[in-house]
Design an enzyme around this catalytic site. Structure first.
Site, PDB file in Angstrom:
ATOM      1  N   ARG A  23       0.813  -1.212   0.000  1.00  0.00           N
ATOM      2  CA  ARG A  23       0.000   0.000   0.000  1.00  0.00           C
ATOM      3  C   ARG A  23       0.846   1.261   0.000  1.00  0.00           C
ATOM      4  NH1 ARG A  23      -4.963  -2.244   2.491  1.00  0.00           N
ATOM      5  NH2 ARG A  23      -6.496  -0.607   2.543  1.00  0.00           N
ATOM      6  N   ARG A  77     -21.911  -2.950   2.984  1.00  0.00           N
ATOM      7  CA  ARG A  77     -21.255  -4.269   3.062  1.00  0.00           C
ATOM      8  C   ARG A  77     -21.452  -4.933   4.431  1.00  0.00           C
ATOM      9  NH1 ARG A  77     -14.924  -4.229   2.190  1.00  0.00           N
ATOM     10  NH2 ARG A  77     -15.052  -2.572   3.732  1.00  0.00           N
TER      11      ARG A  77
HETATM   12  P1  AP5 Z   1      -8.571  -3.440   4.096  1.00  0.00           P
HETATM   13  O1  AP5 Z   1      -9.304  -4.462   4.866  1.00  0.00           O
HETATM   14  O2  AP5 Z   1      -7.543  -3.863   3.107  1.00  0.00           O
HETATM   15  O3  AP5 Z   1      -9.649  -2.472   3.444  1.00  0.00           O
HETATM   16  P2  AP5 Z   1      -9.667  -1.631   2.066  1.00  0.00           P
HETATM   17  O4  AP5 Z   1      -8.472  -1.640   1.222  1.00  0.00           O
HETATM   18  O5  AP5 Z   1     -10.152  -0.314   2.520  1.00  0.00           O
HETATM   19  O6  AP5 Z   1     -10.562  -2.432   1.177  1.00  0.00           O
HETATM   20  P3  AP5 Z   1     -11.955  -3.020   1.476  1.00  0.00           P
HETATM   21  O7  AP5 Z   1     -11.827  -4.345   2.156  1.00  0.00           O
HETATM   22  O8  AP5 Z   1     -12.816  -2.007   2.172  1.00  0.00           O
HETATM   23  O9  AP5 Z   1     -12.540  -3.122   0.021  1.00  0.00           O
HETATM   24  P4  AP5 Z   1     -12.416  -4.239  -1.094  1.00  0.00           P
HETATM   25  O10 AP5 Z   1     -11.728  -3.634  -2.270  1.00  0.00           O
HETATM   26  O11 AP5 Z   1     -11.855  -5.527  -0.561  1.00  0.00           O
HETATM   27  O12 AP5 Z   1     -13.951  -4.388  -1.452  1.00  0.00           O
HETATM   28  P5  AP5 Z   1     -14.959  -5.618  -1.249  1.00  0.00           P
HETATM   29  O13 AP5 Z   1     -14.598  -6.729  -2.158  1.00  0.00           O
HETATM   30  O14 AP5 Z   1     -15.135  -5.949   0.192  1.00  0.00           O
HETATM   31  O15 AP5 Z   1      -7.825  -2.420   5.105  1.00  0.00           O
HETATM   32  C1  AP5 Z   1      -8.483  -1.911   6.260  1.00  0.00           C
HETATM   33  C2  AP5 Z   1      -7.503  -1.060   7.054  1.00  0.00           C
HETATM   34  O16 AP5 Z   1      -6.385  -1.885   7.497  1.00  0.00           O
HETATM   35  C3  AP5 Z   1      -6.839   0.095   6.296  1.00  0.00           C
HETATM   36  O17 AP5 Z   1      -7.650   1.253   6.296  1.00  0.00           O
HETATM   37  C4  AP5 Z   1      -5.537   0.277   7.103  1.00  0.00           C
HETATM   38  O18 AP5 Z   1      -5.771   0.957   8.306  1.00  0.00           O
HETATM   39  C5  AP5 Z   1      -5.153  -1.162   7.452  1.00  0.00           C
HETATM   40  N1  AP5 Z   1      -4.279  -1.806   6.442  1.00  0.00           N
HETATM   41  C6  AP5 Z   1      -4.582  -2.919   5.695  1.00  0.00           C
HETATM   42  N2  AP5 Z   1      -3.556  -3.234   4.901  1.00  0.00           N
HETATM   43  C7  AP5 Z   1      -2.574  -2.320   5.135  1.00  0.00           C
HETATM   44  C8  AP5 Z   1      -1.274  -2.093   4.585  1.00  0.00           C
HETATM   45  N3  AP5 Z   1      -0.793  -2.902   3.627  1.00  0.00           N
HETATM   46  N4  AP5 Z   1      -0.561  -1.037   5.054  1.00  0.00           N
HETATM   47  C9  AP5 Z   1      -1.035  -0.219   6.020  1.00  0.00           C
HETATM   48  N5  AP5 Z   1      -2.263  -0.353   6.580  1.00  0.00           N
HETATM   49  C10 AP5 Z   1      -3.030  -1.408   6.135  1.00  0.00           C
HETATM   50  O19 AP5 Z   1     -16.291  -4.941  -1.807  1.00  0.00           O
HETATM   51  C11 AP5 Z   1     -16.983  -3.933  -1.073  1.00  0.00           C
HETATM   52  C12 AP5 Z   1     -18.502  -4.148  -1.203  1.00  0.00           C
HETATM   53  O20 AP5 Z   1     -18.904  -3.888  -2.534  1.00  0.00           O
HETATM   54  C13 AP5 Z   1     -18.960  -5.581  -0.880  1.00  0.00           C
HETATM   55  O21 AP5 Z   1     -20.180  -5.525  -0.167  1.00  0.00           O
HETATM   56  C14 AP5 Z   1     -19.168  -6.234  -2.253  1.00  0.00           C
HETATM   57  O22 AP5 Z   1     -20.226  -7.190  -2.228  1.00  0.00           O
HETATM   58  C15 AP5 Z   1     -19.523  -5.027  -3.126  1.00  0.00           C
HETATM   59  N6  AP5 Z   1     -18.951  -5.156  -4.469  1.00  0.00           N
HETATM   60  C16 AP5 Z   1     -17.729  -5.641  -4.804  1.00  0.00           C
HETATM   61  N7  AP5 Z   1     -17.545  -5.596  -6.140  1.00  0.00           N
HETATM   62  C17 AP5 Z   1     -18.689  -5.048  -6.651  1.00  0.00           C
HETATM   63  C18 AP5 Z   1     -19.123  -4.753  -7.993  1.00  0.00           C
HETATM   64  N8  AP5 Z   1     -18.337  -4.999  -9.057  1.00  0.00           N
HETATM   65  N9  AP5 Z   1     -20.358  -4.207  -8.135  1.00  0.00           N
HETATM   66  C19 AP5 Z   1     -21.160  -3.960  -7.052  1.00  0.00           C
HETATM   67  N10 AP5 Z   1     -20.805  -4.251  -5.788  1.00  0.00           N
HETATM   68  C20 AP5 Z   1     -19.587  -4.778  -5.581  1.00  0.00           C
END
Ligand code: AP5
Length: 216
Positions: free
Chosen positions: A88, A127
């Site tokens: 990241r 979600r």
């Molecule tokens: P993390 O858990 O990695 O969260 P994020 O990157 O913010 O990503 P999300 O999990 O929120 O989203 P996603 O892209 O996986 O979407 P999803 O598939 O669930 O990180 C959380 C925290 O941890 C960070 O803020 C930070 O503090 C820390 N952290 C983690 N890694 C780190 C690192 N490397 N360095 C530093 N800090 C770190 O989809 C979302 C929703 O949308 C779901 O409900 C799904 O059903 C829906 N959806 C998905 N695709 C579609 C589509 N094509 N159309 C319609 N709906 C859809």
């Protein structure tokens, strides 16, 4: 095979990693899931990460790099893995390259899920996941077949993430653009970057990803 899915919060990294895990026999390595497990267990790492995660800020690089380097040493990673949420920052990307080089490995594909920020707030605030097996759902876009019952394990208990509130999501989006988006150029220079339309529906995104990755 080693894959990296990139994109802002809500882009679908977790949703698509789970599908690719099954399709290609890989292991999903989600640093967000690992950190949430550390918070739930009350470990030192969890205590250090919790307040940062609740605000939507990134956890310091050295903690993340130690966590992921220990994880990729585990036996199940020998069959290949999908990085979800790591790297990241540029230092994390450089640390990953060094870790893989030590093992004689390299990244096969870094794939960006290209999305509209505005739509991400709606995706994230809707979600939820099964409290028992972790299967993900969405109030509007991915409902269980029978309301209130998990399709995968039959559980009737679900949870929402503490950082999925609108203000925190906006901070997470800012962190993505300031700290994570610059590594797209890093992977472009390495010749491994592709992008897919993450605004398409979930099945269509999976099909595009398989088109980039190729046959299992
Ligand atoms: P993390 O858990 O990695 O969260 P994020 O990157 O913010 O990503 P999300 O999990 O929120 O989203 P996603 O892209 O996986 O979407 P999803 O598939 O669930 O990180 C959380 C925290 O941890 C960070 O803020 C930070 O503090 C820390 N952290 C983690 N890694 C780190 C690192 N490397 N360095 C530093 N800090 C770190 O989809 C979302 C929703 O949308 C779901 O409900 C799904 O059903 C829906 N959806 C998905 N695709 C579609 C589509 N094509 N159309 C319609 N709906 C859809």
């Amino acid at each position: 095979m080693i894959l990296l899915l990139m994109g802002p919060p809500g882009a679908g990294k977790g949703t698509q990693s789970k599908r690719l895990e099954e399709a290609y026999g890989l292991v999903q390595l989600s640093t967000g899931d690992m950190l949430r497990a550390a918070v739930a267990s009350g470990s030192d790492l969890g205590k250090q990460a919790k307040a940062l995660m609740d605000r939507g800020d990134l956890v310091p690089d050295e903690l993340i790099i130690d966590m992921i380097s220990a994880r990729i040493e585990q036996d199940d990673c020998a069959k290949g893995f999908i990085l979800d949420g790591f790297p990241r920052t540029v230092p994390q990307a450089e640390a990953l390259a060094a870790m893989l080089a030590d093992k004689g490995l390299s990244l096969d594909h870094a794939i960006e899920l290209a999305v509209d920020d505005d739509a991400m707030v709606k995706r994230i605030t809707g979600r939820y996941t099964c409290a028992k097996c972790g299967k993900g759902y969405h109030d509007e876009f991915e409902k269980p077949a029978k309301e209130g019952v998990c399709d995968k394990c039959g559980s009737t208990e679900f949870t929402r993430r503490a950082d999925d509130k609108e203000d925190t999501v906006r901070n997470r989006l800012d962190a993505y653009h300031a700290q994570t988006a610059p590594i797209l150029a890093y992977y472009k220079d390495e010749g491994v970057l592709s992008d897919v339309d993450g605004m398409a529906d979930i099945d269509a995104v999976t099909a595009q990803l398989k088109g980039v990755i190729g046959q299992a």
